[in-house]
Write a protein that holds these residues in place. Structure first.
Motif, PDB file in Angstrom:
ATOM      1  N   ALA A 137       0.848  -1.191   0.000  1.00 21.19           N
ATOM      2  CA  ALA A 137       0.000   0.000   0.000  1.00 21.19           C
ATOM      3  C   ALA A 137       0.883   1.240   0.000  1.00 21.19           C
ATOM      4  O   ALA A 137       1.953   1.257   0.607  1.00 21.19           O
ATOM      5  CB  ALA A 137      -0.915  -0.004   1.218  1.00 21.19           C
ATOM      6  N   GLN A 138       0.438   2.271  -0.696  1.00 22.53           N
ATOM      7  CA  GLN A 138       1.179   3.532  -0.799  1.00 22.53           C
ATOM      8  C   GLN A 138       0.300   4.680  -0.300  1.00 22.53           C
ATOM      9  O   GLN A 138      -0.244   5.448  -1.091  1.00 22.53           O
ATOM     10  CB  GLN A 138       1.598   3.779  -2.252  1.00 22.53           C
ATOM     11  N   PRO A 139       0.132   4.804   1.008  1.00 21.21           N
ATOM     12  CA  PRO A 139      -0.736   5.860   1.531  1.00 21.21           C
ATOM     13  C   PRO A 139      -0.243   7.236   1.096  1.00 21.21           C
ATOM     14  O   PRO A 139       0.958   7.494   1.047  1.00 21.21           O
ATOM     15  CB  PRO A 139      -0.631   5.718   3.051  1.00 21.21           C
ATOM     16  N   GLY A 140      -1.183   8.101   0.769  1.00 22.74           N
ATOM     17  CA  GLY A 140      -0.832   9.469   0.408  1.00 22.74           C
ATOM     18  C   GLY A 140      -0.616   9.699  -1.065  1.00 22.74           C
ATOM     19  O   GLY A 140      -0.485  10.834  -1.491  1.00 22.74           O
ATOM     20  N   LEU A 141      -0.584   8.659  -1.880  1.00 23.04           N
ATOM     21  CA  LEU A 141      -0.365   8.839  -3.315  1.00 23.04           C
ATOM     22  C   LEU A 141      -1.673   8.941  -4.095  1.00 23.04           C
ATOM     23  O   LEU A 141      -1.669   8.943  -5.300  1.00 23.04           O
ATOM     24  CB  LEU A 141       0.462   7.687  -3.890  1.00 23.04           C
ATOM     25  N   GLY A 142      -2.807   9.044  -3.424  1.00 22.24           N
ATOM     26  CA  GLY A 142      -4.092   9.066  -4.107  1.00 22.24           C
ATOM     27  C   GLY A 142      -4.431  10.383  -4.768  1.00 22.24           C
ATOM     28  O   GLY A 142      -5.359  10.466  -5.550  1.00 22.24           O
ATOM     29  N   ALA A 143      -3.687  11.439  -4.472  1.00 25.08           N
ATOM     30  CA  ALA A 143      -3.995  12.757  -5.039  1.00 25.08           C
ATOM     31  C   ALA A 143      -3.289  12.906  -6.372  1.00 25.08           C
ATOM     32  O   ALA A 143      -2.207  13.454  -6.464  1.00 25.08           O
ATOM     33  CB  ALA A 143      -3.561  13.847  -4.072  1.00 25.08           C
ATOM     34  N   VAL A 144      -3.883  12.372  -7.432  1.00 28.25           N
ATOM     35  CA  VAL A 144      -3.285  12.444  -8.770  1.00 28.25           C
ATOM     36  C   VAL A 144      -4.299  13.033  -9.740  1.00 28.25           C
ATOM     37  O   VAL A 144      -5.490  13.037  -9.483  1.00 28.25           O
ATOM     38  CB  VAL A 144      -2.857  11.047  -9.283  1.00 28.25           C
ATOM     39  N   ASP A 145      -3.803  13.531 -10.851  1.00 27.77           N
ATOM     40  CA  ASP A 145      -4.699  13.992 -11.908  1.00 27.77           C
ATOM     41  C   ASP A 145      -5.340  12.779 -12.549  1.00 27.77           C
ATOM     42  O   ASP A 145      -4.658  11.827 -12.911  1.00 27.77           O
ATOM     43  CB  ASP A 145      -3.926  14.785 -12.965  1.00 27.77           C
ATOM     44  N   ARG A 146      -6.643  12.811 -12.681  1.00 25.33           N
ATOM     45  CA  ARG A 146      -7.374  11.687 -13.267  1.00 25.33           C
ATOM     46  C   ARG A 146      -7.817  12.039 -14.678  1.00 25.33           C
ATOM     47  O   ARG A 146      -7.846  13.194 -15.051  1.00 25.33           O
ATOM     48  CB  ARG A 146      -8.581  11.358 -12.410  1.00 25.33           C
ATOM     49  N   PRO A 147      -8.222  11.042 -15.437  1.00 27.90           N
ATOM     50  CA  PRO A 147      -8.730  11.311 -16.784  1.00 27.90           C
ATOM     51  C   PRO A 147      -9.964  12.212 -16.716  1.00 27.90           C
ATOM     52  O   PRO A 147     -10.658  12.229 -15.695  1.00 27.90           O
ATOM     53  CB  PRO A 147      -9.107   9.933 -17.311  1.00 27.90           C
ATOM     54  N   PRO A 148     -10.252  12.954 -17.771  1.00 23.49           N
ATOM     55  CA  PRO A 148     -11.347  13.917 -17.741  1.00 23.49           C
ATOM     56  C   PRO A 148     -12.740  13.291 -17.741  1.00 23.49           C
ATOM     57  O   PRO A 148     -13.701  13.994 -17.497  1.00 23.49           O
ATOM     58  CB  PRO A 148     -11.122  14.734 -19.003  1.00 23.49           C
ATOM     59  N   TRP A 149     -12.895  12.012 -18.014  1.00 22.66           N
ATOM     60  CA  TRP A 149     -14.231  11.436 -18.026  1.00 22.66           C
ATOM     61  C   TRP A 149     -14.625  11.031 -16.601  1.00 22.66           C
ATOM     62  O   TRP A 149     -13.828  10.598 -15.808  1.00 22.66           O
ATOM     63  CB  TRP A 149     -14.305  10.235 -18.960  1.00 22.66           C
ATOM     64  N   GLY A 150     -15.886  11.202 -16.290  1.00 21.29           N
ATOM     65  CA  GLY A 150     -16.377  10.861 -14.956  1.00 21.29           C
ATOM     66  C   GLY A 150     -15.952  11.904 -13.934  1.00 21.29           C
ATOM     67  O   GLY A 150     -15.022  12.663 -14.151  1.00 21.29           O
ATOM     68  N   ARG A 151     -16.639  11.963 -12.849  1.00 17.70           N
ATOM     69  CA  ARG A 151     -16.340  12.902 -11.780  1.00 17.70           C
ATOM     70  C   ARG A 151     -16.282  12.140 -10.472  1.00 17.70           C
ATOM     71  O   ARG A 151     -16.948  11.123 -10.300  1.00 17.70           O
ATOM     72  CB  ARG A 151     -17.418  13.987 -11.687  1.00 17.70           C
ATOM     73  N   SER A 152     -15.502  12.654  -9.544  1.00 20.28           N
ATOM     74  CA  SER A 152     -15.437  12.002  -8.252  1.00 20.28           C
ATOM     75  C   SER A 152     -15.447  13.043  -7.159  1.00 20.28           C
ATOM     76  O   SER A 152     -15.194  14.215  -7.382  1.00 20.28           O
ATOM     77  CB  SER A 152     -14.171  11.151  -8.145  1.00 20.28           C
ATOM     78  N   GLY A 153     -15.713  12.597  -5.981  1.00 21.38           N
ATOM     79  CA  GLY A 153     -15.719  13.465  -4.822  1.00 21.38           C
ATOM     80  C   GLY A 153     -16.047  12.660  -3.590  1.00 21.38           C
ATOM     81  O   GLY A 153     -16.128  11.435  -3.628  1.00 21.38           O
ATOM     82  N   PHE A 154     -16.275  13.367  -2.492  1.00 18.50           N
ATOM     83  CA  PHE A 154     -16.571  12.694  -1.239  1.00 18.50           C
ATOM     84  C   PHE A 154     -17.822  11.836  -1.354  1.00 18.50           C
ATOM     85  O   PHE A 154     -17.924  10.793  -0.738  1.00 18.50           O
ATOM     86  CB  PHE A 154     -16.737  13.734  -0.132  1.00 18.50           C
ATOM     87  N   TRP A 155     -18.784  12.278  -2.144  1.00 17.01           N
ATOM     88  CA  TRP A 155     -20.062  11.584  -2.220  1.00 17.01           C
ATOM     89  C   TRP A 155     -20.085  10.480  -3.258  1.00 17.01           C
ATOM     90  O   TRP A 155     -21.105   9.852  -3.468  1.00 17.01           O
ATOM     91  CB  TRP A 155     -21.187  12.583  -2.469  1.00 17.01           C
ATOM     92  N   GLY A 156     -18.993  10.223  -3.968  1.00 22.25           N
ATOM     93  CA  GLY A 156     -18.962   9.097  -4.892  1.00 22.25           C
ATOM     94  C   GLY A 156     -18.604   9.498  -6.302  1.00 22.25           C
ATOM     95  O   GLY A 156     -18.143  10.600  -6.562  1.00 22.25           O
ATOM     96  N   TYR A 157     -18.821   8.574  -7.225  1.00 23.35           N
ATOM     97  CA  TYR A 157     -18.515   8.755  -8.634  1.00 23.35           C
ATOM     98  C   TYR A 157     -19.812   8.705  -9.419  1.00 23.35           C
ATOM     99  O   TYR A 157     -20.689   7.904  -9.119  1.00 23.35           O
ATOM    100  CB  TYR A 157     -17.602   7.619  -9.129  1.00 23.35           C
ATOM    101  N   TYR A 158     -19.910   9.537 -10.420  1.00 25.62           N
ATOM    102  CA  TYR A 158     -21.107   9.498 -11.241  1.00 25.62           C
ATOM    103  C   TYR A 158     -20.746   9.807 -12.683  1.00 25.62           C
ATOM    104  O   TYR A 158     -19.709  10.367 -12.974  1.00 25.62           O
ATOM    105  CB  TYR A 158     -22.176  10.469 -10.735  1.00 25.62           C
ATOM    106  N   GLY A 159     -21.590   9.416 -13.590  1.00 23.32           N
ATOM    107  CA  GLY A 159     -21.368   9.687 -15.001  1.00 23.32           C
ATOM    108  C   GLY A 159     -22.608   9.347 -15.798  1.00 23.32           C
ATOM    109  O   GLY A 159     -23.525   8.680 -15.314  1.00 23.32           O
ATOM    110  N   MET A 160     -22.659   9.845 -17.028  1.00 19.64           N
ATOM    111  CA  MET A 160     -23.790   9.557 -17.905  1.00 19.64           C
ATOM    112  C   MET A 160     -23.260   8.918 -19.179  1.00 19.64           C
ATOM    113  O   MET A 160     -22.155   9.197 -19.610  1.00 19.64           O
ATOM    114  CB  MET A 160     -24.542  10.843 -18.251  1.00 19.64           C
ATOM    115  N   GLY A 161     -24.047   8.061 -19.763  1.00 15.57           N
ATOM    116  CA  GLY A 161     -23.634   7.427 -20.994  1.00 15.57           C
ATOM    117  C   GLY A 161     -24.832   7.100 -21.853  1.00 15.57           C
ATOM    118  O   GLY A 161     -25.973   7.344 -21.476  1.00 15.57           O
ATOM    119  N   SER A 162     -24.556   6.545 -23.023  1.00 11.82           N
ATOM    120  CA  SER A 162     -25.648   6.226 -23.918  1.00 11.82           C
ATOM    121  C   SER A 162     -25.319   4.949 -24.663  1.00 11.82           C
ATOM    122  O   SER A 162     -24.229   4.783 -25.176  1.00 11.82           O
ATOM    123  CB  SER A 162     -25.849   7.374 -24.905  1.00 11.82           C
ATOM    124  N   ARG A 163     -26.250   4.043 -24.684  1.00 11.09           N
ATOM    125  CA  ARG A 163     -26.170   2.841 -25.510  1.00 11.09           C
ATOM    126  C   ARG A 163     -27.606   2.408 -25.725  1.00 11.09           C
ATOM    127  O   ARG A 163     -28.217   1.829 -24.835  1.00 11.09           O
ATOM    128  CB  ARG A 163     -25.353   1.758 -24.831  1.00 11.09           C
TER     129      ARG A 163
END
Length: 180
Positions: A80-106
């Motif tokens: 485990a590498q504590p403290g390394l979680g603060a990284v730039d993520r890909p632009p798709w999807g959003r995250s935060g304290f309340w979870g991850y969410y996104g919209m899609g179509s198929r």
């Protein structure tokens, strides 16, 4: 007047370039192994494979594969590498304290949501030890992956100190086995 101004601009830009920071990921992957990561294969191949496996297990590696005919031992460990979680993520999807969410179509529209509570990135180290043509070679690589599978870092990790310590441990184990 124009020539001195061009000279000052050229020197200024050249100075900025010479102060560029070191890029640890820019290391040449095709660079040769350190000398400590290669040594003459001595003794019985079966005893050597057993000694390599025992030495790696003593360092916390899990043996993945062995092949006596090739003198091969492959192993890996995670940390485990504590403290390394603060990284730039890909632009798709959003995250935060309340979870991850996104919209899609198929064939219509959908909305997704997931919640995860914590979790640190993990460093995965893989080691391969192989004896070919009477030479033992050790290679090691390292990856850091966050809990969502996003790759934070990946690089070869062929450390001369690691290889020298592993070589000493293998030799000690082979001497111990030959005397018993």
């Amino acid at each position: 007047m124009m020539k001195p101004l061009l000279l000052v601009v050229a020197l200024g830009l050249g100075g900025c370039q010479s102060l560029a920071s070191y890029d640890p990921l820019g290391r040449d992957v095709a660079s040769p192994l350190p000398e400590a990561c290669q040594w003459a294969a001595e003794g019985d191949a079966k005893a050597r494979v057993r000694a390599v496996a025992d030495a790696l297990e003593a360092q916390g590696y899990r043996i993945e594969q062995t092949e006596v005919a090739l003198g091969l031992v492959s192993a890996e460990r995670t940390q485990a590498q504590p403290g390394l979680g603060a990284v730039d993520r890909p632009p798709w999807g959003r995250s935060g304290f309340w979870g991850y969410y996104g919209m899609g179509s198929r064939h219509g529209y959908s909305l997704g949501y997931s919640q995860r509570f914590g979790g640190d990135p993990v460093r995965l180290q893989r080691v391969s030890v192989v004896a070919v043509e009477d030479i033992v070679r050790v290679t090691r690589d390292s990856r850091v992956v966050d809990v969502d599978g996003y790759l934070i870092d990946a690089r070869p990790d062929n450390s001369a100190a690691f290889c020298a310590a592993l070589h000493d441990d293998i030799d000690a184990r082979m001497r111990e086995e030959s005397t018993s």
